[in-house]
Design an enzyme around this catalytic site. Sequence first.
Site, PDB file in Angstrom:
ATOM      1  N   CYS A  12       0.831  -1.207   0.000  1.00 34.18           N
ATOM      2  CA  CYS A  12       0.000   0.000   0.000  1.00 34.18           C
ATOM      3  C   CYS A  12       0.864   1.255   0.000  1.00 34.18           C
ATOM      4  O   CYS A  12       1.868   1.315   0.706  1.00 34.18           O
ATOM      5  CB  CYS A  12      -0.842  -0.049   1.262  1.00 34.18           C
ATOM      6  SG  CYS A  12      -1.602   1.501   1.613  1.00 34.18           S
TER       7      CYS A  12
HETATM    8  N1  LIG Z   1      -7.430  -1.066   2.313  1.00 31.99           N
HETATM    9  C1  LIG Z   1      -6.851  -0.052   1.723  1.00 31.99           C
HETATM   10  O1  LIG Z   1      -6.148   0.736   2.331  1.00 31.99           O
HETATM   11  C2  LIG Z   1      -7.027   0.166   0.263  1.00 31.99           C
HETATM   12  C3  LIG Z   1      -7.442  -0.839  -0.532  1.00 31.99           C
HETATM   13  N2  LIG Z   1      -7.533  -0.651  -1.881  1.00 31.99           N
HETATM   14  C4  LIG Z   1      -8.015  -1.788  -2.694  1.00 31.99           C
HETATM   15  O2  LIG Z   1      -7.912  -1.471  -4.068  1.00 31.99           O
HETATM   16  C5  LIG Z   1      -9.011  -1.989  -4.781  1.00 31.99           C
HETATM   17  C6  LIG Z   1      -9.617  -0.916  -5.633  1.00 31.99           C
HETATM   18  O3  LIG Z   1     -10.349  -0.028  -4.789  1.00 31.99           O
HETATM   19  P1  LIG Z   1     -11.237   1.162  -5.398  1.00 31.99           P
HETATM   20  O4  LIG Z   1     -10.357   2.048  -6.205  1.00 31.99           O
HETATM   21  O5  LIG Z   1     -12.024   1.785  -4.319  1.00 31.99           O
HETATM   22  O6  LIG Z   1     -12.253   0.344  -6.288  1.00 31.99           O
HETATM   23  P2  LIG Z   1     -12.912   0.702  -7.664  1.00 31.99           P
HETATM   24  O7  LIG Z   1     -11.863   0.827  -8.691  1.00 31.99           O
HETATM   25  O8  LIG Z   1     -14.039  -0.220  -7.865  1.00 31.99           O
HETATM   26  O9  LIG Z   1     -13.481   2.162  -7.356  1.00 31.99           O
HETATM   27  C7  LIG Z   1     -14.687   2.350  -6.677  1.00 31.99           C
HETATM   28  C8  LIG Z   1     -15.103   3.806  -6.794  1.00 31.99           C
HETATM   29  O10 LIG Z   1     -14.451   4.549  -5.772  1.00 31.99           O
HETATM   30  C9  LIG Z   1     -13.704   5.584  -6.364  1.00 31.99           C
HETATM   31  N3  LIG Z   1     -12.529   5.736  -5.529  1.00 31.99           N
HETATM   32  C10 LIG Z   1     -11.354   5.068  -5.571  1.00 31.99           C
HETATM   33  N4  LIG Z   1     -10.529   5.470  -4.575  1.00 31.99           N
HETATM   34  C11 LIG Z   1     -11.251   6.399  -3.886  1.00 31.99           C
HETATM   35  C12 LIG Z   1     -10.980   7.195  -2.757  1.00 31.99           C
HETATM   36  N5  LIG Z   1      -9.814   7.138  -2.130  1.00 31.99           N
HETATM   37  N6  LIG Z   1     -11.925   8.064  -2.349  1.00 31.99           N
HETATM   38  C13 LIG Z   1     -13.113   8.158  -2.980  1.00 31.99           C
HETATM   39  N7  LIG Z   1     -13.434   7.433  -4.054  1.00 31.99           N
HETATM   40  C14 LIG Z   1     -12.513   6.574  -4.487  1.00 31.99           C
HETATM   41  C15 LIG Z   1     -13.446   5.113  -7.779  1.00 31.99           C
HETATM   42  O11 LIG Z   1     -13.239   6.201  -8.651  1.00 31.99           O
HETATM   43  P3  LIG Z   1     -12.739   5.948 -10.199  1.00 31.99           P
HETATM   44  O12 LIG Z   1     -13.928   5.368 -10.914  1.00 31.99           O
HETATM   45  O13 LIG Z   1     -12.408   7.337 -10.646  1.00 31.99           O
HETATM   46  O14 LIG Z   1     -11.575   5.031 -10.126  1.00 31.99           O
HETATM   47  C16 LIG Z   1     -14.740   4.426  -8.119  1.00 31.99           C
HETATM   48  O15 LIG Z   1     -15.722   5.321  -8.508  1.00 31.99           O
HETATM   49  C17 LIG Z   1      -9.951  -2.636  -3.750  1.00 31.99           C
HETATM   50  O16 LIG Z   1      -9.730  -4.007  -3.761  1.00 31.99           O
HETATM   51  C18 LIG Z   1      -9.493  -2.032  -2.430  1.00 31.99           C
HETATM   52  O17 LIG Z   1      -9.655  -2.938  -1.355  1.00 31.99           O
HETATM   53  C19 LIG Z   1      -7.224   0.526  -2.463  1.00 31.99           C
HETATM   54  C20 LIG Z   1      -6.765   1.573  -1.729  1.00 31.99           C
HETATM   55  C21 LIG Z   1      -6.687   1.503  -0.280  1.00 31.99           C
HETATM   56  N1  LIG Z   2      -3.668   1.046  -0.056  1.00 31.23           N
HETATM   57  C1  LIG Z   2      -3.756  -0.131  -0.663  1.00 31.23           C
HETATM   58  N2  LIG Z   2      -4.128  -1.213   0.071  1.00 31.23           N
HETATM   59  C2  LIG Z   2      -4.249  -2.349  -0.571  1.00 31.23           C
HETATM   60  C3  LIG Z   2      -3.991  -2.491  -1.944  1.00 31.23           C
HETATM   61  N3  LIG Z   2      -4.225  -3.755  -2.299  1.00 31.23           N
HETATM   62  C4  LIG Z   2      -4.613  -4.393  -1.179  1.00 31.23           C
HETATM   63  N4  LIG Z   2      -4.613  -3.546  -0.137  1.00 31.23           N
HETATM   64  C5  LIG Z   2      -4.933  -3.836   1.252  1.00 31.23           C
HETATM   65  O1  LIG Z   2      -3.841  -4.536   1.854  1.00 31.23           O
HETATM   66  C6  LIG Z   2      -4.345  -5.658   2.587  1.00 31.23           C
HETATM   67  C7  LIG Z   2      -3.281  -6.721   2.782  1.00 31.23           C
HETATM   68  O2  LIG Z   2      -2.295  -6.202   3.636  1.00 31.23           O
HETATM   69  P1  LIG Z   2      -0.968  -6.992   4.051  1.00 31.23           P
HETATM   70  O3  LIG Z   2      -0.252  -6.039   4.936  1.00 31.23           O
HETATM   71  O4  LIG Z   2      -1.404  -8.220   4.779  1.00 31.23           O
HETATM   72  O5  LIG Z   2      -0.193  -7.323   2.826  1.00 31.23           O
HETATM   73  C8  LIG Z   2      -5.518  -6.090   1.718  1.00 31.23           C
HETATM   74  O6  LIG Z   2      -6.412  -6.950   2.383  1.00 31.23           O
HETATM   75  C9  LIG Z   2      -6.138  -4.742   1.353  1.00 31.23           C
HETATM   76  O7  LIG Z   2      -6.988  -4.235   2.334  1.00 31.23           O
HETATM   77  C10 LIG Z   2      -3.574  -1.353  -2.668  1.00 31.23           C
HETATM   78  O8  LIG Z   2      -3.288  -1.382  -3.876  1.00 31.23           O
HETATM   79  N5  LIG Z   2      -3.466  -0.202  -1.982  1.00 31.23           N
END
Ligand SMILES: NC(=O)C1=CN([C@@H]2O[C@H](COP(=O)(O)OP(=O)(O)OC[C@H]3O[C@@H](n4cnc5c(N)ncnc54)[C@H](OP(=O)(O)O)[C@@H]3O)[C@@H](O)[C@H]2O)C=CC1
Ligand SMILES: Nc1nc2c(ncn2[C@@H]2O[C@H](COP(=O)(O)O)[C@@H](O)[C@H]2O)c(=O)[nH]1
Length: 287
Positions: free
Chosen positions: A136
Amino acid sequence: MVPANMQTILDEKLAEKLAENDYFYIMHRFEPATRINFIKDMQQKGLFTSISVGIKEDEFKFIDQLTAQNLTPDYITIDVAHGHSDRVIKMIKYIKKNIPSSFLIAGNVGTPEAVRELENAGADATKVGIGPGKVCITKLKTGFGTGGWQLAAIRLCAKAASKPIIADGGVRNDGDIAKSIRFGASMVMIGSLLAGHEESPGKVIEKDGQKYKAYFGSASQYQKGEYKNVEGKRMLVPYKGKIMDTLTEMQQDLQSSISYGGGKDLLSLRKVDYVIVKNSIYNGDVY
Ligand SMILES: NC(=O)C1=CN([C@@H]2O[C@H](COP(=O)(O)OP(=O)(O)OC[C@H]3O[C@@H](n4cnc5c(N)ncnc54)[C@H](OP(=O)(O)O)[C@@H]3O)[C@@H](O)[C@H]2O)C=CC1
Ligand SMILES: Nc1nc2c(ncn2[C@@H]2O[C@H](COP(=O)(O)O)[C@@H](O)[C@H]2O)c(=O)[nH]1
């Protein structure tokens, strides 16, 4: 403990193996067209079904498809970066209206307010962790998240929660599982520690005589296929052999944790006293 719902952590074959061996799994959502067949296959084999969904318009249509075909996954997880949003709440309500008997997990969130709002909307469990993941880079790119203070976030969120919370991301050693439970998690989601196994998706990569497998973020350009709103990176993880050996070791270590805490069951960990030492978490900050 549940493996992260990521494309380099889990595929259909591993999901089946986990379900057969009484482990929980959450299938990822990155091959959306395969989900209906996956549910049918698992049901035919008498195994529980657990899938992920997003929040874009197509995903509402996917819920309609499930309803039309009378398919009820046992578990549905809403998997997006920013779970504390109106669009996630809309999806929670839509799923609860159309497929009420599926157990619904929603996330990810990092604050007590978010936990309460998602629970009030109908989520049966919430997933806590914004940015503590190994691949991340959210904290670096946005300044937000629980990276570096994930345990504190779990503690705050658990105090506010009236339903189970899943601690997601930041587990670097088996001992972190016991700590997560101590501060209120009912389950821990793990990516990096479960990457690089024989059963993990992807090929073995040989470099300087060593074996590796790739582990990349779900918001990395490798997952997205383009460099847009990237919040994840890719890394090589040393090849680790069979995943069941790792899972067994995790279980043994957790059993020892319970013993060190003077208890006999998992929840006895919740009563263990503790001291706070300097931050020892490694995450996406380390390039
Ligand atoms: N646990 C974590 O810290 C994080 C996890 N992830 C993982 O990455 C994957 C993709 O996630 P995500 O981009 O949400 O999924 P999607 O690509 O399905 O996006 C969902 C929607 O949320 C919008 N979006 C994306 N990021 C944000 C944000 N930070 N704030 C507000 N809106 C947002 C996207 O915009 P648009 O259509 O413009 O892309 C889209 O409209 C998931 O599996 C997620 O778990 C990602 C970042 C942090
Ligand atoms: N900010 C982001 N978080 C992400 C992304 N892809 C997955 N994840 C999150 O990480 C955990 C796994 O964490 P780990 O420390 O055990 O490796 C996963 O479950 C998601 O919630 C990403 O691209 N960006």
